[in-house]
Design an enzyme around this catalytic site. Structure first.
Site, PDB file in Angstrom:
ATOM      1  CG  PHE A  12     -53.454  75.323 -67.900  1.00  9.22           C
ATOM      2  CD1 PHE A  12     -52.912  76.268 -67.030  1.00  9.22           C
ATOM      3  CD2 PHE A  12     -52.597  74.427 -68.547  1.00  9.22           C
ATOM      4  CE1 PHE A  12     -51.536  76.321 -66.811  1.00  9.22           C
ATOM      5  CE2 PHE A  12     -51.228  74.473 -68.327  1.00  9.22           C
ATOM      6  CZ  PHE A  12     -50.697  75.429 -67.469  1.00  9.22           C
ATOM      7  CG  ASN A  33     -67.651  73.705 -74.844  1.00 10.57           C
ATOM      8  OD1 ASN A  33     -66.675  73.789 -74.093  1.00 10.57           O
ATOM      9  ND2 ASN A  33     -67.913  72.616 -75.544  1.00 10.57           N
ATOM     10  CB  THR A  36     -62.407  70.692 -69.832  1.00  4.47           C
ATOM     11  OG1 THR A  36     -61.927  71.403 -70.977  1.00  4.47           O
ATOM     12  CG2 THR A  36     -62.863  69.310 -70.243  1.00  4.47           C
ATOM     13  CG  ASP A  57     -69.646  73.051 -79.042  1.00  6.24           C
ATOM     14  OD1 ASP A  57     -68.558  73.047 -79.665  1.00  6.24           O
ATOM     15  OD2 ASP A  57     -70.285  72.014 -78.769  1.00  6.24           O
ATOM     16  CE1 TYR A 146     -55.906  67.041 -77.141  1.00  4.33           C
ATOM     17  CE2 TYR A 146     -53.785  65.936 -77.056  1.00  4.33           C
ATOM     18  CZ  TYR A 146     -54.548  67.081 -76.916  1.00  4.33           C
ATOM     19  OH  TYR A 146     -53.942  68.261 -76.542  1.00  4.33           O
ATOM     20  CB  THR A 176     -47.717  73.451 -70.754  1.00  3.00           C
ATOM     21  OG1 THR A 176     -47.014  73.376 -72.001  1.00  3.00           O
ATOM     22  CG2 THR A 176     -47.660  74.883 -70.246  1.00  3.00           C
ATOM     23  NE  ARG A 187     -53.573  68.232 -68.360  1.00  8.59           N
ATOM     24  CZ  ARG A 187     -53.622  69.258 -69.213  1.00  8.59           C
ATOM     25  NH1 ARG A 187     -52.867  69.263 -70.285  1.00  8.59           N
ATOM     26  NH2 ARG A 187     -54.431  70.259 -68.988  1.00  8.59           N
TER      27      ARG A 187
HETATM   28  N1  UDP Z   1     -49.042  59.657 -64.653  1.00  9.40           N
HETATM   29  C1  UDP Z   1     -48.798  59.041 -63.428  1.00  9.40           C
HETATM   30  N2  UDP Z   1     -49.710  59.246 -62.429  1.00  9.40           N
HETATM   31  C2  UDP Z   1     -50.800  60.020 -62.532  1.00  9.40           C
HETATM   32  C3  UDP Z   1     -51.053  60.674 -63.774  1.00  9.40           C
HETATM   33  C4  UDP Z   1     -50.152  60.451 -64.816  1.00  9.40           C
HETATM   34  O1  UDP Z   1     -47.816  58.321 -63.284  1.00  9.40           O
HETATM   35  O2  UDP Z   1     -51.571  60.144 -61.555  1.00  9.40           O
HETATM   36  C5  UDP Z   1     -48.088  59.469 -65.743  1.00  9.40           C
HETATM   37  C6  UDP Z   1     -48.713  59.033 -67.059  1.00  9.40           C
HETATM   38  O3  UDP Z   1     -48.802  57.625 -67.130  1.00  9.40           O
HETATM   39  C7  UDP Z   1     -47.727  59.584 -68.066  1.00  9.40           C
HETATM   40  C8  UDP Z   1     -47.189  60.851 -67.388  1.00  9.40           C
HETATM   41  O4  UDP Z   1     -47.487  60.698 -66.011  1.00  9.40           O
HETATM   42  O5  UDP Z   1     -46.655  58.710 -68.272  1.00  9.40           O
HETATM   43  C9  UDP Z   1     -47.832  62.132 -67.907  1.00  9.40           C
HETATM   44  O6  UDP Z   1     -49.213  61.954 -67.895  1.00  9.40           O
HETATM   45  P1  UDP Z   1     -50.245  63.125 -68.157  1.00  9.40           P
HETATM   46  O7  UDP Z   1     -51.606  62.556 -68.000  1.00  9.40           O
HETATM   47  O8  UDP Z   1     -49.891  64.302 -67.331  1.00  9.40           O
HETATM   48  O9  UDP Z   1     -50.011  63.582 -69.661  1.00  9.40           O
HETATM   49  P2  UDP Z   1     -49.446  62.915 -71.004  1.00  9.40           P
HETATM   50  O10 UDP Z   1     -48.066  63.456 -71.098  1.00  9.40           O
HETATM   51  O11 UDP Z   1     -49.443  61.410 -70.881  1.00  9.40           O
HETATM   52  O12 UDP Z   1     -50.353  63.399 -72.040  1.00  9.40           O
END
Ligand code: UDP
Length: 313
Positions: A12, A33, A36, A57, A146, A176, A187
């Site tokens: 992305f 690689n 993702t 990679d 991570y 972002t 996400r």
């Molecule tokens: N989240 C959510 N529903 C989803 C995916 C994520 O409520 O389907 C919430 C997740 O629990 C977090 C926030 O959204 O509190 C952001 O999650 P994301 O995976 O985008 O990234 P993070 O900021 O946690 O790395």
């Protein structure tokens, strides 16, 4: 022509960086690689003489022939479900991958900019998060692979800067969004927009009272270029401080997409999910004269057509 190596180039943010550096007159060596990332994010650049792609990679020895002026290390799984599925690759790309690229930077006398993250602050006890805050990370929790890889990445980068004189830059990237996010990367934004478009329930985790602050990708890319061109080698937060709860965000997406069939459904909160996140961007303001210019509303308007195209056609 200055020459830049971009790792994670088919991802992305990496793919947006490829566009930006081509526009700025660089020769771009794109490396990925494809774990993702997706070639469709950069295929529009393949015909350019200034652009070449290496399917490689970076946890393996990295060789790039000829001169290199800078390296942008953006390779890594970046969504919580991805690094839960690929914990060892996530640890390796942040540690072994960064070590290889530091070696390459030293060899080529190139500047190296690394993509660190707001995850170095873990589930923060200080709000908003300034760069001076050391964080609250669970090293052995599911997100630890991570968070700790990125913390190690910062440590080894500073060590090469101090002990080998490699010119380095560290950006800590907060949430972002924009076109080219993977639709199924899990996400929150890709999930909510996909669910709303399909008329499915928007999966809010926990009570939705946790917060995030979303930065549009063009603003982030502008900030990254400014960091690269600055002479500042300590970490700099890049993100949009406009904080919102996840529940409010779900409602915003519902209103934007306007699908009457889409509703909100509640799911369990993942382990160690940070409760609040918002960047303190005073450092970026004073050193780079940078602030994000795109509101979440405008960013969402720009992003929606990409998801419509992916999901509805
Ligand atoms: N989240 C959510 N529903 C989803 C995916 C994520 O409520 O389907 C919430 C997740 O629990 C977090 C926030 O959204 O509190 C952001 O999650 P994301 O995976 O985008 O990234 P993070 O900021 O946690 O790395």
């Amino acid at each position: 022509m200055p020459k830049v190596l971009i790792t994670g180039a088919a991802g992305f943010i990496g793919s947006h960086l490829c566009d930006k550096f081509i526009d700025e007159g660089y020769d771009v060596v794109a490396m990925d690689n494809l774990l993702t990332g997706s070639l469709s994010n950069i295929s529009h650049l393949f015909h350019l003489r200034q652009f070449e792609f290496y399917h490689h990679d970076v946890t393996k020895f990295v060789h790039v022939p000829g001169k290199l002026d800078c390296i942008l290390h953006f390779a890594s799984p970046a969504s919580p479900i991805d690094y839960l599925k690929m914990p060892i690759q996530t640890l390796k790309v942040g540690s072994l991958g960064t070590h290889n690229l530091l070696g390459l930077a030293k060899e080529k006398n190139a500047k190296l900019l690394i993509a660190s993250t707001s995850e170095v602050y873990g589930d923060p006890l200080v709000h908003p998060q300034p760069e001076e805050y050391w964080g609250n990370v669970n090293p052995i929790g599911p997100r630890g692979v991570y968070d700790e890889a990125k913390r190690f990445m910062e440590a080894i980068t500073m060590a090469y800067n101090t002990y080998h004189g490699v010119e380095t830059r560290i950006v800590r990237i907060f949430n972002t969004f924009g076109p080219r996010m993977r639709v199924d990367d899990g996400r929150v934004l890709p999930s909510f927009i996909s669910q709303a478009l399909k008329g499915e329930g928007l999966t809010v985790f926990g009570d939705g009272e946790q917060t995030r602050s979303f930065c549009y990708v063009d603003d982030l890319v502008d900030g990254i270029v400014r960091v690269l061109n600055s002479d500042y080698n300590l970490p700099i937060n890049l993100g949009n401080p406009d904080e919102i709860t996840i529940l409010e965000f779900a409602k915003e997406v519902l209103a934007l997409v306007g699908n009457p069939n889409a509703k909100i459904v509640y799911k369990d909160l993942p382990i160690d999910d940070p409760k609040r996140r918002k960047p303190d961007i005073s450092r970026a303001k004073s050193i780079l004269d940078w602030i994000p210019m795109t509101s979440r509303a405008v960013g969402l308007e720009n992003t929606l057509p990409y998801f419509k195209d992916k999901i509805l056609t």
